[in-house]
Design a protein around this motif. Structure first.
Motif, PDB file in Angstrom:
ATOM      1  N   LYS A  44       0.817  -1.207   0.000  1.00 12.74           N
ATOM      2  CA  LYS A  44       0.000   0.000   0.000  1.00 12.74           C
ATOM      3  C   LYS A  44       0.848   1.253   0.000  1.00 12.74           C
ATOM      4  N   ARG A  45       1.909   1.123   0.863  1.00 13.61           N
ATOM      5  CA  ARG A  45       2.795   2.283   0.893  1.00 13.61           C
ATOM      6  C   ARG A  45       3.479   2.475  -0.451  1.00 13.61           C
ATOM      7  N   LEU A  46       3.910   1.389  -1.120  1.00 13.39           N
ATOM      8  CA  LEU A  46       4.577   1.484  -2.428  1.00 13.39           C
ATOM      9  C   LEU A  46       3.633   2.069  -3.489  1.00 13.39           C
ATOM     10  N   LYS A  47       2.367   1.618  -3.469  1.00 15.21           N
ATOM     11  CA  LYS A  47       1.397   2.130  -4.455  1.00 15.21           C
ATOM     12  C   LYS A  47       1.144   3.614  -4.271  1.00 15.21           C
ATOM     13  N   THR A  48       1.102   4.045  -3.089  1.00  8.69           N
ATOM     14  CA  THR A  48       0.863   5.470  -2.837  1.00  8.69           C
ATOM     15  C   THR A  48       2.014   6.304  -3.330  1.00  8.69           C
ATOM     16  N   SER A  49       3.216   5.917  -3.221  1.00 10.00           N
ATOM     17  CA  SER A  49       4.402   6.672  -3.678  1.00 10.00           C
ATOM     18  C   SER A  49       4.415   6.766  -5.195  1.00 10.00           C
ATOM     19  N   LEU A  50       4.121   5.635  -5.862  1.00 15.20           N
ATOM     20  CA  LEU A  50       4.111   5.659  -7.335  1.00 15.20           C
ATOM     21  C   LEU A  50       3.035   6.611  -7.866  1.00 15.20           C
ATOM     22  N   ASP A  51       1.899   6.570  -7.155  1.00 14.07           N
ATOM     23  CA  ASP A  51       0.840   7.493  -7.608  1.00 14.07           C
ATOM     24  C   ASP A  51       1.277   8.926  -7.463  1.00 14.07           C
ATOM     25  N   VAL A  52       1.942   9.220  -6.400  1.00  7.83           N
ATOM     26  CA  VAL A  52       2.394  10.602  -6.191  1.00  7.83           C
ATOM     27  C   VAL A  52       3.381  11.004  -7.260  1.00  7.83           C
ATOM     28  N   VAL A  53       4.328  10.063  -7.545  1.00  7.19           N
ATOM     29  CA  VAL A  53       5.336  10.387  -8.566  1.00  7.19           C
ATOM     30  C   VAL A  53       4.669  10.571  -9.924  1.00  7.19           C
ATOM     31  N   SER A  54       3.721   9.646 -10.207  1.00 10.52           N
ATOM     32  CA  SER A  54       3.042   9.754 -11.521  1.00 10.52           C
ATOM     33  C   SER A  54       2.241  11.044 -11.611  1.00 10.52           C
ATOM     34  N   GLU A  55       1.556  11.354 -10.564  1.00  6.79           N
ATOM     35  CA  GLU A  55       0.781  12.587 -10.585  1.00  6.79           C
ATOM     36  C   GLU A  55       1.685  13.793 -10.703  1.00  6.79           C
ATOM     37  N   HIS A  56       2.814  13.734  -9.999  1.00  8.84           N
ATOM     38  CA  HIS A  56       3.751  14.860 -10.099  1.00  8.84           C
ATOM     39  C   HIS A  56       4.300  14.998 -11.523  1.00  8.84           C
ATOM     40  N   ALA A  57       4.646  13.813 -12.110  1.00  9.30           N
ATOM     41  CA  ALA A  57       5.160  13.851 -13.494  1.00  9.30           C
ATOM     42  C   ALA A  57       4.083  14.344 -14.461  1.00  9.30           C
ATOM     43  N   ALA A  58       2.851  13.905 -14.240  1.00 10.25           N
ATOM     44  CA  ALA A  58       1.764  14.354 -15.129  1.00 10.25           C
ATOM     45  C   ALA A  58       1.541  15.842 -14.998  1.00 10.25           C
ATOM     46  N   GLU A  59       1.623  16.324 -13.759  1.00  7.48           N
ATOM     47  CA  GLU A  59       1.454  17.763 -13.570  1.00  7.48           C
ATOM     48  C   GLU A  59       2.567  18.542 -14.262  1.00  7.48           C
ATOM     49  N   GLU A  60       3.807  18.011 -14.141  1.00  9.79           N
ATOM     50  CA  GLU A  60       4.913  18.694 -14.824  1.00  9.79           C
ATOM     51  C   GLU A  60       4.721  18.659 -16.336  1.00  9.79           C
ATOM     52  N   GLU A  61       4.295  17.495 -16.867  1.00 10.36           N
ATOM     53  CA  GLU A  61       4.076  17.400 -18.321  1.00 10.36           C
ATOM     54  C   GLU A  61       2.970  18.348 -18.768  1.00 10.36           C
ATOM     55  N   SER A  62       1.893  18.406 -17.957  1.00 12.58           N
ATOM     56  CA  SER A  62       0.799  19.322 -18.297  1.00 12.58           C
ATOM     57  C   SER A  62       1.257  20.769 -18.264  1.00 12.58           C
ATOM     58  N   ALA A  63       2.092  21.076 -17.261  1.00 12.87           N
ATOM     59  CA  ALA A  63       2.613  22.450 -17.175  1.00 12.87           C
ATOM     60  C   ALA A  63       3.487  22.782 -18.365  1.00 12.87           C
ATOM     61  N   ARG A  64       4.346  21.758 -18.752  1.00 10.96           N
ATOM     62  CA  ARG A  64       5.197  22.013 -19.925  1.00 10.96           C
ATOM     63  C   ARG A  64       4.352  22.215 -21.191  1.00 10.96           C
ATOM     64  N   GLN A  65       3.324  21.396 -21.370  1.00 16.45           N
ATOM     65  CA  GLN A  65       2.473  21.562 -22.550  1.00 16.45           C
ATOM     66  C   GLN A  65       1.780  22.913 -22.557  1.00 16.45           C
ATOM     67  N   GLU A  66       1.303  23.326 -21.401  1.00 20.16           N
ATOM     68  CA  GLU A  66       0.667  24.640 -21.330  1.00 20.16           C
ATOM     69  C   GLU A  66       1.652  25.748 -21.645  1.00 20.16           C
ATOM     70  N   ASP A  67       2.884  25.569 -21.127  1.00 15.31           N
ATOM     71  CA  ASP A  67       3.898  26.601 -21.439  1.00 15.31           C
ATOM     72  C   ASP A  67       4.195  26.650 -22.929  1.00 15.31           C
ATOM     73  N   SER A  68       4.346  25.407 -23.517  1.00  8.98           N
ATOM     74  CA  SER A  68       4.659  25.395 -24.963  1.00  8.98           C
ATOM     75  C   SER A  68       3.494  25.966 -25.782  1.00  8.98           C
ATOM     76  N   GLU A  69       2.249  25.623 -25.410  1.00  4.80           N
ATOM     77  CA  GLU A  69       1.109  26.177 -26.136  1.00  4.80           C
ATOM     78  C   GLU A  69       1.017  27.680 -25.956  1.00  4.80           C
ATOM     79  N   ARG A  70       1.287  28.120 -24.728  1.00  7.02           N
ATOM     80  CA  ARG A  70       1.250  29.561 -24.478  1.00  7.02           C
ATOM     81  C   ARG A  70       2.336  30.266 -25.298  1.00  7.02           C
ATOM     82  N   LYS A  71       3.521  29.630 -25.364  1.00  2.00           N
ATOM     83  CA  LYS A  71       4.596  30.225 -26.145  1.00  2.00           C
ATOM     84  C   LYS A  71       4.253  30.238 -27.637  1.00  2.00           C
TER      85      LYS A  71
END
Length: 679
Positions: A44-71
């Motif tokens: 359970k503890r392992l699954k929770t960490s992966l979700d956090v990392v994935s969510e963090h990576a997705a947020e970073e990817e979404s932020a990068r896409q928004e930046d590129s679209e904005r640019k």
């Protein structure tokens, strides 16, 4: 509470409980055993960490896409703004250039528009002034209108001055063109002196000269030396390439320029022309030493040819008597093959000529349709009998006179122009040829060009035979218009009820107005009526017609007699016998003065050829006494005045010997000319 004792092992040594057993043992009070190191908790503890990392990576990817679209949106907006700004700059620059070019001044156009506006305003103010005067307007209003009228008149005067100034500028450029062409003509003729040719064949007379050398070039003739001596050839009889080399003709329409500049009220300001190209020094001929240069026949030995210059060389019924040519400005009709001269025109001249060109020609080719149109418009017809591809005088008259806008306008005021073309190279159908021959025979055309001005019924009122320059064509058009008005007025009078005396006087006026050669054909009913009303011929018209018929018959008889006796051969082989035939023919009873002058002219030229100058005085005086004002009479008078010079120059020469040539000229006897290479 104490724990229960552990159960005993059945045998052997007791072992401690295993870790798994302890971990997964049931809890007390029925509960589960809690262990932080258990597998589900770790999972359970392992699954929770992966979700956090994935969510963090997705947020970073979404932020990068928004930046590129904005640019990307920012870049697109930036470039769109740049493109719009560039398009705005281009449109503004184009508009500025358009405004600048559209505002460039056009002096002639602006002056014309200003003149028209001022004229319209002037007419409007005059109308207003007339209305105010009719209504007896107050004095103050009249004074204001008069003031406006004076200002408009002054503006109109200034506009006219600007237009005249522009005309002067154009005339100056034309003057430079004339100066340039005249220098070119002088240079070409100076360069042509001394030029040699193997053979020279004339265009009109068909004569051939061998080993030819040009010794003198004038405006109306060219003097050459050949194997048999020297002779003068009229400019219109030269081959096309020789005419082009000697710059004959008027390719720049200089005559029209002179007339246009002559119509200006103020003096024309000529620009200083550029210096002419230096020509090689050529010995100039002596100043007019011999009289016979002006009246030399166009051959080394005077061929006796027919005095009639017909347009159909094969159908002449006359003999072969040579008659001195008239001046080039009023030359007789021709049958020579001279096309329009091909000359390289200065670019500035071409631009000015294209700019100053007038309206296009509107010539009909159907006399019947033209006569119907003339009857509807209460005008006459002008029939031009021409040879467009062989007659040099026709081509020159069409180019130099009949194609000018001012002459076309003058003709169209009273006549419908019709062109009747008799070409030699152009193909025509049988019906057209038959129709043309019918008109030629009906109007008695014997040479080209011929202009026949007639009324709407085709009856001639004025006829012009031979080449005519622009001034002569304009003058003849004016005479023809006056004759047409007179003829129409007299014809209308004849339609009314008149007494016999009034009718006779009207018929006399009518027949004296029209050409005498057309009375017996086109005005035959009027002539027949006059014979009945005037049997005694008090008007003298019938006597004059009879004399014209007699003169025509005597000329035919004279030419036929001399042809049968081979007078042109006897003039070379036995001059005394030729002179005896001429003297005996002059003693014939009933000869008219015109025929006697023609025979005396032959005699004078034969005596001059034989250098019998002491016998010239008597025939010259007889010729002057017959008809002093005729062309032959004036020629006799001119020779009689210069007879001392002729005696001085030809008195010591042998029969048939030519006088000495001007300084620098070489007599062509037996020149050795290299043969042309074989093709």
């Amino acid at each position: 509470m104490t724990d229960a004792p552990a159960p005993r092992q059945p045998s052997g040594e007791t072992l401690p409980p295993a870790e798994d057993e302890t971990r997964f043992a049931p809890k007390e009070n029925g509960g589960e055993h809690k262990d932080e190191n258990s597998a589900p908790a770790a999972k359970k503890r392992l699954k929770t960490s992966l979700d956090v990392v994935s969510e963090h990576a997705a947020e970073e990817e979404s932020a990068r896409q928004e930046d590129s679209e904005r640019k990307a949106r920012g870049d697109a907006l930036f470039w769109n703004l740049c493109l719009g700004l560039f398009a705005l700059i281009v449109i503004s620059a184009g508009y500025i250039v358009y405004e600048k070019f559209s505002q460039l001044p056009d002096p002639v156009k602006d002056a014309r528009e200003a003149l028209e506006d001022n004229h319209a305003q002037l007419l409007k103010k005059q109308e207003q002034l007339r209305e105010i005067r009719n209504r007896t307007a107050p004095k103050e209003q009249l004074l204001s209108l008069l003031d406006i009228f004076e200002h408009t008149a002054s503006d109109l005067e200034e506009t006219q001055k600007s237009i005249e100034k522009e005309k002067m500028r154009v005339a100056g450029i034309r003057g430079e063109i004339r100066s340039y062409f005249e220098r070119y003509r002088q240079h070409a003729r100076a360069k042509a002196r001394g030029r040699k040719f193997d053979i020279l064949k004339t265009s009109h007379s068909g004569k051939t000269y061998l080993n030819v050398e040009i010794t003198r070039v004038e405006n109306e003739f060219v003097r050459i030396m050949h194997e048999q001596g020297s002779t003068s050839i009229p400019a219109g009889d030269l081959p096309d390439d020789i005419r082009e080399m000697l710059a004959y003709g008027d390719p720049l329409n200089i005559t029209a320029m002179n007339q246009t500049d002559a119509s200006l009220k103020s003096p024309v300001i000529r620009r200083a022309p550029s210096p002419a190209p230096a020509a090689a020094p050529v010995p100039q001929p002596a100043k007019k030493k011999v009289v016979v240069e002006d009246l030399d026949p166009p051959a080394g030995k005077p061929k006796i040819e027919t005095p009639t210059h017909t347009g159909d060389s094969g159908s002449s019924s006359s003999g072969n008597m040579w008659v001195p040519p008239r001046p080039f400005s009023a030359s007789p009709p021709c049958n020579n093959d001279i096309p329009a001269m091909k000359t390289i025109i200065h670019p500035l001249a071409a631009i000015l000529l294209a700019w100053s060109a007038g309206a296009s020609e509107t010539w009909s080719t159907s006399p019947a349709e033209a006569m119907q149109q003339a009857a509807a418009q209460n005008k006459g017809v002008m029939l031009e009998f021409t040879g467009s591809d062989w007659c040099g005088a026709c081509i020159m008259q069409k180019k130099q006179a009949l194609s000018l806008p001012e002459i076309q306008t003058a003709i169209s005021r009273s006549f419908i122009p019709v062109e009747l073309d008799y070409p030699r190279k152009k193909q025509q159908d049988a019906q057209t040829k038959t129709s043309l021959e019918t008109y030629k025979k009906s109007y008695g055309i014997t040479g080209f060009p011929t202009l026949v001005f007639a009324d709407a019924q085709g009856r001639p009122v004025h006829t012009v035979v031979g080449y005519a320059n622009p001034a002569q064509v304009m003058q003849d058009t004016k005479k023809a218009a006056e004759a047409l008005n007179t003829q129409q007025s007299l014809t209308n009078n004849l339609a009314e009820k008149l007494t016999d005396q009034q009718r006779r006087d009207t018929l006399v006026q009518l027949l004296k107005t029209v050409p005498q050669s057309s009375i017996r054909t086109f005005y035959k009913p009027a002539l027949a009526e006059l014979e009945k009303l005037d049997p005694q011929d008090a008007s003298g018209i019938l006597a004059k017609l009879h004399r014209d018929d007699l003169l025509h018959a005597q000329k035919l008889e004279w030419a036929d007699t001399f042809r049968k006796k081979n007078i042109h051969i006897l003039a070379d082989q036995n001059p005394d016998e030729a002179l005896s035939i001429m003297d005996s023919y002059l003693k014939k009873n009933g000869l008219l003065p015109e025929v006697k002058q023609a025979v005396l002219m032959q005699k004078v030229y034969l005596l001059m050829q034989q250098n019998r100058v002491n016998e010239l005085e008597q025939p010259l005086k007889e010729g002057v006494a017959l008809l002093p004002k005729s062309f032959e009479g004036k020629a006799f008078s001119k020779l009689l005045d210069k007879l001392p010079e002729i005696k001085k120059e030809r008195g010591l020469l042998k029969p048939g010997e030519e006088p000495p040539l001007p300084p620098g000229a070489i007599r062509a006897t037996k020149m050795i000319v290299p043969t042309a290479p074989a093709k």
